[in-house]
Enzyme design. Structure first.
Site, PDB file in Angstrom:
ATOM      1  N   CYS A  30       0.795  -1.302   0.067  1.00 31.76           N
ATOM      2  CA  CYS A  30       0.029   0.126   0.009  1.00 31.76           C
ATOM      3  C   CYS A  30       0.702   1.274   0.042  1.00 31.76           C
ATOM      4  CB  CYS A  30      -0.922   0.087   1.313  1.00 31.76           C
ATOM      5  SG  CYS A  30      -2.073  -1.186   1.108  1.00 31.76           S
ATOM      6  N   ASP A  31       2.314   0.944  -0.320  1.00 32.59           N
ATOM      7  CA  ASP A  31       2.900   2.273  -0.655  1.00 32.59           C
ATOM      8  C   ASP A  31       2.913   3.090  -1.928  1.00 32.59           C
ATOM      9  OD1 ASP A  31       5.622   3.852  -0.516  1.00 32.59           O
ATOM     10  OD2 ASP A  31       5.599   3.282   1.501  1.00 32.59           O
TER      11      ASP A  31
END
Ligand SMILES: *Cc1c(COP(=O)(O)O)cnc(C)c1O
Length: 376
Positions: A324-325
């Site tokens: 999720c980066d």
């Protein structure tokens, strides 16, 4: 990819992400380096892949080791390396690490500052030391920045100080940057090192060691000069500067030993179109920047990527990791093409991932486990 890797990947259900390494290819690479530079001792740079099967295989071939931390030194000793075959090559070391290494019998240490020299003199009295020069890294796809090394004039003063502190001023090192694709950087650096040798000879200090570092490239998507080209250029340059009085030569290859011995087996998590990128699909894999593909930062290292078994026309793709980066995107500017039929669940191979992948993988960012390692 070697036939052994292909057979293993085809033969069963492999949980992904996985990195599969062919130890025979590592042995072949080691042999090629030895043939290209028969006068140089090879100290494998452990950080490229520190796994015990790799160290063990290289030890059996007569490799020595360049270690950057006490943990890497312990790993080398654990597979049976002699302490005298280990160089503590990081110019930034904890005093406790210097002391433990020295107590274990390691007696070769790198430095590039007065302060580190004082630490070595205190924790490893009488040890052999070599000073790292800052040299040009032009031509390197993965430069090591300005974090290390010093000027020739400062190196000369430091090596005199080393003698005054009771250490053995043993030589000079440099690193021309990793994935160095040209011979020019080595030639220039050898000239700089030779000046330190002659300056110190004039002051009564005979250096012995010329440590040429690593940097030797591997073939990713683009062709590179053969390893023999590097060996020939280096030896021609060494002879031009040192004549018949050759120093002890040492190389510290990492990437060139292990990179093309490995392949990453990954799965497509999602292949989708996004409105703002209507010309290309986004392909999300189960490995990304945090799963070990750290050298895709700045799209510096461009791995060859294939989708085995899929046929039909190719389509352009943006490649990203599963986390999720927002920085977990491997290739957005570099053109990559994958089969248009590619979908979630398909297998993708990322080639030549034997170096600087397993050792860079995070320990569970977003819960994702590092790739499983298989050594064949
Ligand atoms: C990383 C490193 C190496 C290995 O470099 P490669 O480009 O992988 O050959 C060698 N020496 C030192 C000091 C290093 O930091």
């Amino acid at each position: 990819m070697t036939p052994k890797l292909a057979r293993f990947i085809d033969s069963g259900v492999l949980a992904t992400p996985a990195i599969v390494i062919d130890l025979d290819r590592i042995a072949a690479n080691f042999g090629a380096l030895r043939e290209a530079l028969p006068d140089a001792a090879i100290y494998y740079a452990v950080k490229a892949n520190p796994a015990a099967p790799v160290l063990d295989r290289l030890l059996g071939l007569g490799s020595r080791f360049d270690a950057a931390s006490i943990e890497e030194i312990r790993a080398c000793l654990a597979v049976g390396a002699a302490p005298s075959a280990i160089s503590f090559g990081n110019t930034v070391k904890k005093s406790s690490a210097i002391a433990e290494a020295f107590a274990s019998g390691v007696d070769l240490f790198a430095f590039d500052s007065d302060e580190e020299l004082a630490k070595i003199a205190a924790a490893a009295p009488g040890a052999k030391v070599y000073c790292r020069l800052a040299v040009s890294q032009d031509g390197a796809d993965w430069p090591l920045s300005r974090k290390f090394g010093t000027t020739g004039a400062h190196a000369r003063d430091l090596l005199i100080t080393a003698r005054d502190l009771g250490l053995i001023p043993h030589g000079v090192s440099f690193h021309v940057g990793s994935q160095q694709t040209g011979v020019g950087a080595y030639q220039t650096a050898i000239g700089q090192a030779a000046m330190v040798f002659s300056d110190l000879r004039a002051r009564g200090i005979d250096l012995r060691l010329l440590n040429l570092g690593g940097g030797f490239p591997t073939r990713y998507r683009d062709d590179i000069p053969a390893i023999g080209t590097f060996g020939d250029a280096i030896m021609t340059s060494v002879r031009a500067h040192f004549g018949n009085d050759l120093p002890d030569l040492l190389i510290e290859p990492g990437r060139a030993v292990v990179a093309d011995a490995g392949v990453a087996v990954t799965e497509v998590v999602l292949a989708c179109t996004r409105r703002e990128d209507s010309d290309r699909r986004w392909v999300y894999l189960d490995i990304g920047r945090f799963g070990g593909l750290a050298e895709t930062e700045g799209e510096a290292i461009k791995y060859a990527i294939t989708a085995p078994g899929l046929t039909g026309p190719d389509a352009p793709a943006i490649l990203a990791g599963p986390s999720c980066d927002g920085v977990d995107v491997m290739y957005r500017d570099t053109p990559y093409h994958l089969p248009a039929s590619l979908k979630s669940g398909d297998r993708i191979l990322i080639h030549d991932t034997g170096a600087y992948v397993t050792s860079y993988a995070s320990q569970g960012f977003n819960g994702f486990l590092p790739p499983q390692e298989h050594y064949l």
